[in-house]
Each structure stands twice: as C-alpha cells, then as structure tokens.
Design a protein around this motif. Structure first.
Motif, PDB file in Angstrom:
ATOM      1  N   LYS A 135      26.486  35.930 -34.169  1.00  0.00           N
ATOM      2  CA  LYS A 135      27.112  37.211 -33.861  1.00  0.00           C
ATOM      3  C   LYS A 135      26.189  38.366 -34.251  1.00  0.00           C
ATOM      4  O   LYS A 135      25.290  38.206 -35.089  1.00  0.00           O
ATOM      5  CB  LYS A 135      28.441  37.336 -34.614  1.00  0.00           C
ATOM      6  N   ARG A 178      36.856  43.053 -34.828  1.00  0.00           N
ATOM      7  CA  ARG A 178      35.398  43.168 -34.837  1.00  0.00           C
ATOM      8  C   ARG A 178      34.794  43.570 -36.167  1.00  0.00           C
ATOM      9  O   ARG A 178      33.623  43.951 -36.203  1.00  0.00           O
ATOM     10  CB  ARG A 178      34.944  44.132 -33.741  1.00  0.00           C
ATOM     11  N   ALA A 180      24.642  34.618 -28.166  1.00  0.00           N
ATOM     12  CA  ALA A 180      25.841  33.815 -27.902  1.00  0.00           C
ATOM     13  C   ALA A 180      25.473  32.335 -27.792  1.00  0.00           C
ATOM     14  O   ALA A 180      26.177  31.469 -28.330  1.00  0.00           O
ATOM     15  CB  ALA A 180      26.519  34.315 -26.625  1.00  0.00           C
ATOM     16  N   LEU A 237      25.519  35.454 -38.436  1.00  0.00           N
ATOM     17  CA  LEU A 237      25.579  36.884 -38.113  1.00  0.00           C
ATOM     18  C   LEU A 237      24.236  37.557 -38.389  1.00  0.00           C
ATOM     19  O   LEU A 237      23.581  37.238 -39.384  1.00  0.00           O
ATOM     20  CB  LEU A 237      26.645  37.545 -39.020  1.00  0.00           C
ATOM     21  N   PHE A 295      32.881  42.376 -38.809  1.00  0.00           N
ATOM     22  CA  PHE A 295      32.114  41.156 -39.072  1.00  0.00           C
ATOM     23  C   PHE A 295      31.538  41.135 -40.485  1.00  0.00           C
ATOM     24  O   PHE A 295      31.118  40.071 -40.959  1.00  0.00           O
ATOM     25  CB  PHE A 295      30.959  41.035 -38.069  1.00  0.00           C
ATOM     26  N   TRP A 340      30.899  38.537 -29.311  1.00  0.00           N
ATOM     27  CA  TRP A 340      29.727  38.308 -30.154  1.00  0.00           C
ATOM     28  C   TRP A 340      29.205  39.593 -30.786  1.00  0.00           C
ATOM     29  O   TRP A 340      28.271  39.548 -31.590  1.00  0.00           O
ATOM     30  CB  TRP A 340      28.610  37.618 -29.351  1.00  0.00           C
TER      31      TRP A 340
END
Lengths: 276, 276
Positions: B139, B201, B134, B102, B203, B173
């Motif tokens: 991400k 979502r 991606a 990430l 993250f 992503w």
C-alpha cells in the motif's frame, strides 16, 4: 495575474525591514529611495515623541500605513490576558498619536492550552479593545500567521480562520492583513481572499519571499524574487477585490540585516518593481 | 480523548528515531525495550540483504510496519519526474523484499513551479506506480507535510488535500499517513480524520511533539510530552475511526541523536506510555 508595478507610489516598507536603522534614518532613507508608505514597529518608537515622529514621516512625503503590532491575547492566567488587553490599549493610543489608521494584530497562542481556547481568548481580547479602537479611529487587522507559529505566536493560521473570527466579531473596525509569507501554501487562498474582498476587510497586504532552504523559523525571510512565493499572482487576487492600498515589504532576515542597509533598500525597490 | 496506553503492544519506532544506530543494533535494542513494530527508513538498508533484514526484524518479535519513504514526484523536467517514478518502483521492490505492507510517501514539491502543478505531478506519479504496488501487495500512504515544507518537500500540506488526492486516485491501495507533527495546528483536523475513517484510508499514525521554541525546521522534533501537540486527543480521533494499528514514534532531533541512544529509547517508551 497582477500587472507589473511601474512605480513606487504604492510601496510601503516596514521599519523592521531595515532593523539596524533608527527610525529617523529610516524616514530619511526610505523617502530618498522613493518609498511612499511606512509601517512602524513599536520598538522603533521607544524613547521618541510619537506624535512628532508621525509628523516627521508625513513631512518626508510618506503615509503612516500601520502600527505593528498588537495582539498576543492568549495567556494561561486571567492576569496575563488582562496585561495583554492593557498592552493593546496602549498600542491604540500609540497608533492614534502616530496618525496610523491601523494596527496589525499578531494574535498570539499559549503553548500550554488548546488552540481552541487560545482562539476564543483572541476573540475576547479583540472585542475588549474594540470600542477604544473605534473611538480612536484605529482599525485592527487580524494577521493569520504561518502554521509553524501556531505554538506560541498565533492560533490563527489560515485566512479562513481570520475570516471566521472577523465574521464572529462583525465590526467594520476589524479586518485582516494578508501576508504572502504566511499564506502562500494554502490551497484555499484565492477563495478566502475573495471572501475577504466581499466583506470589505482586506486592510493590509504584506510581501516578501520564502527561501529554499529556510534556515531559521523567524529571521530568514527572502527579498521578493529570492524564493518560491507567487507574489504577483497573489497580489492579483488581492487587487481583484478592489484593494488599492500599499504593498508592504516586511522582511525579517539576519542575513539581510547584516549588510549595508542603504544598498539593501535599493535592492528592495528593485525587487519590488521586478518581482512583486 | 483516547484511553492512556498501558503497554507497548502497539508501539512502533522508526529507524530514523535512533539514527546513530545501524539497523542491526536498532532491531536488538528495540526488541529489548518491548517495541513491537519497526518502520524502516531506506537509508538504514544500504548495503544490507533486504529480505534477510526483514526476517531479522520478525525473528526479533517485531512487525515491519512500513518503509519510509517514497514520493518526491514533482520535478521541473520530464527526466526528473521519470527518475522519481523509477525510484518509487525500486522502493516498492524493497518494501516487498522487506515484507513491509506499506510505503509512506513524502510527496515532494519543486520550488520553481506552482504548487498546483506539483500536486498534479504527485497524482500522476502515484498513478504511474500504483499497478506495481498493487501487484506487490504494497500500500501507499500519502503523508501530508507541515506547510513549512511546501517549498521543496511536499505540496500536500493538509489532511484535506491528502483526502482529495486519495479521492481522485480512488484505489484501495492508496491512503494516508496521519502525523501529528504536520497536522496538529489544523482546525479541520478532526473532521478530516473522520473523513479518512469513512473512506477506510488511515494507513499509518505517527507521533512526536512540537517544541517551543523550535530551533530547526527539520531536526528539532520533540519527544512526546516535550511540546504542545495534543497527541492523546488526536489519537482518540484516529481510534474513533476504527484504526487499531501501530502508533509510530518518528522523531528527527539533532539534540536527541547526540545522546546515548539506549537511554533515549528508554525515554521513548516512558513518554509513549505517559504522554501519547
């Protein structure tokens, strides 16, 4: 986008903008620079005959636009909340004596309790003093403050929240103060200004600018044009609602207070015409 | 309200939290204190073999949680915007080399243009780098920043805006980083966290505290418990969405960086267990 301002007929300046001056000097110099309205901070009245000071402002050809500030209703104790209400009652008496039609409310927040609790205490506090304000003919303006003041200065941080609390109180004596410094970043600002307009509750419009970098959370506001706030665009949104009262210059700035205040006031007038 | 944390299995610390330490020291000391995740700031990687550094983190028993930070997409010129995109491409390469799943995006803002323009440039910038992200399996987390950073650091200032831009981009992503420092004041926070959860979502989740008074806009964050943020309540809202990844301690503090960093890290662990 609002039309450029071509004269100072709607220019109001807050006494705190030229904080180093005693109010008597501010009255003389504001009038000499063509300022037509004055918003008086309560500290500027310390030791003065308030009614006589109001008369002196009017005699200088200016309107008393508002008294700053009431509010700070939340507190951790019942005694603290009662002290805040008592203080706001004194502010209403002062506004009436001064001839100010409006008190601006910095609503307050107590860092030791949830924001939701502070918000309820704000509503309760306004409702407690509202009958006295109405009897005195003094309106109350909820001023949403920038979220960076949510810890200790105001639990009301967006215009949407100010609209919500005004809806809840539902009195013609309670409206909002729109200050570009606090609200410029909000993607819902235009819509919430329109909502204010439909409810007839924009009681005041405050301007200054946001500097990059801002070096102090409290006292580093910019003169109009020194920063990134789209002041004229926001003024246009406010005027589209029918608002036609004063544009109030409210600047807290250690930097600007450090210089000659008469020269600074000249710059305020220039920036008002060119950048607001 | 979330359950109290009883161990450090979900504790991640950002390298910037102990900024005085080179990353090698941070790896050793984090691991010694039982920290299980590390978010790496790009400056900490300067002059290092990035892949070897990632391996060293894993060898110490920690997960590489994310790379901080990409973003800063808005610029007044096309060349400036292209330079930002190029920089984000390098960040993706670095994240892949490090083994970070990430990248956190501080989205940026250019004070000379309207926020609406900056917001569009942010979306355009993310979409420009998205295929590479991606392909690399990295991400991207949009981190809404506090409105006091709207001038020059991020035109995305609420979780609602972050949700909106994620909806517009509509890619698995791209999600959000929820940081209590930036978002705690928002009356819509719980509802917008729920919306994040429904979209799958969230993250990343960042924690620290808001001090009263806050003396610097950038580097005066507090250790959990030193301020007024209801961290455990917000963590509860995040966990209700099914989030079960790390709680990341991200503190910028001139005050805390000035002391002994090992003692400070001990306080971080204590505060994490007692106050988060």
């Amino acid at each position: 986008m609002a039309q450029p301002l071509t004269d100072t007929s709607k220019l109001c300046v807050h006494t705190i903008t030229t904080k180093p001056w005693p109010i008597e000097t501010a009255i003389d110099r504001f009038a000499a620079h063509g300022v037509k309205g004055m918003t008086v901070w309560r500290d500027a009245l310390a030791g003065r005959n308030i009614a006589a000071t109001g008369q002196r402002i009017r005699d200088a050809g200016m309107s008393v636009v508002s008294l700053c500030r009431g509010g700070f209703f939340p507190a951790l104790t019942e005694a603290g909340r009662q002290a805040a209400i008592d203080n706001n009652r004194r502010a209403i008496d002062e506004a009436a004596a001064l001839g100010a039609p409006l008190i601006v409310l910095v609503c307050g927040a107590a860092p030791g309790q949830p924001l939701s609790v502070s918000r309820q205490q704000i509503q309760d506090g306004i409702e407690a003093v509202l009958p006295q304000a109405a009897a005195a003919g003094v309106k109350l303006a909820v001023e949403p403050l920038h979220p960076m003041y949510a810890d200790s200065r105001s639990a009301i941080n967006t215009l949407e929240q100010a609209n919500d609390i005004c809806d809840a109180i539902n009195s013609p004596w309670v409206g909002v103060a729109v200050d570009v410094y606090h609200l410029w970043w909000d993607p819902h600002l235009q819509a919430q200004i329109r909502r204010c307009g439909e409810a007839g509750r924009i009681f005041a419009f405050h301007i200054c600018d946001w500097r990059t970098p801002t070096e102090d959370l409290l006292n580093d506001r910019g003169l109009m044009g020194e920063g990134c706030i789209p002041i004229r665009q926001i003024r246009g949104w406010v005027e589209e609602t029918g608002f036609d009262s004063f544009n109030e210059v409210e600047i807290f700035s250690t930097r600007l207070w450090a210089g000659d205040q008469d020269a600074f006031l000249g710059r305020v007038v220039e920036a008002y015409l060119a950048k607001s």
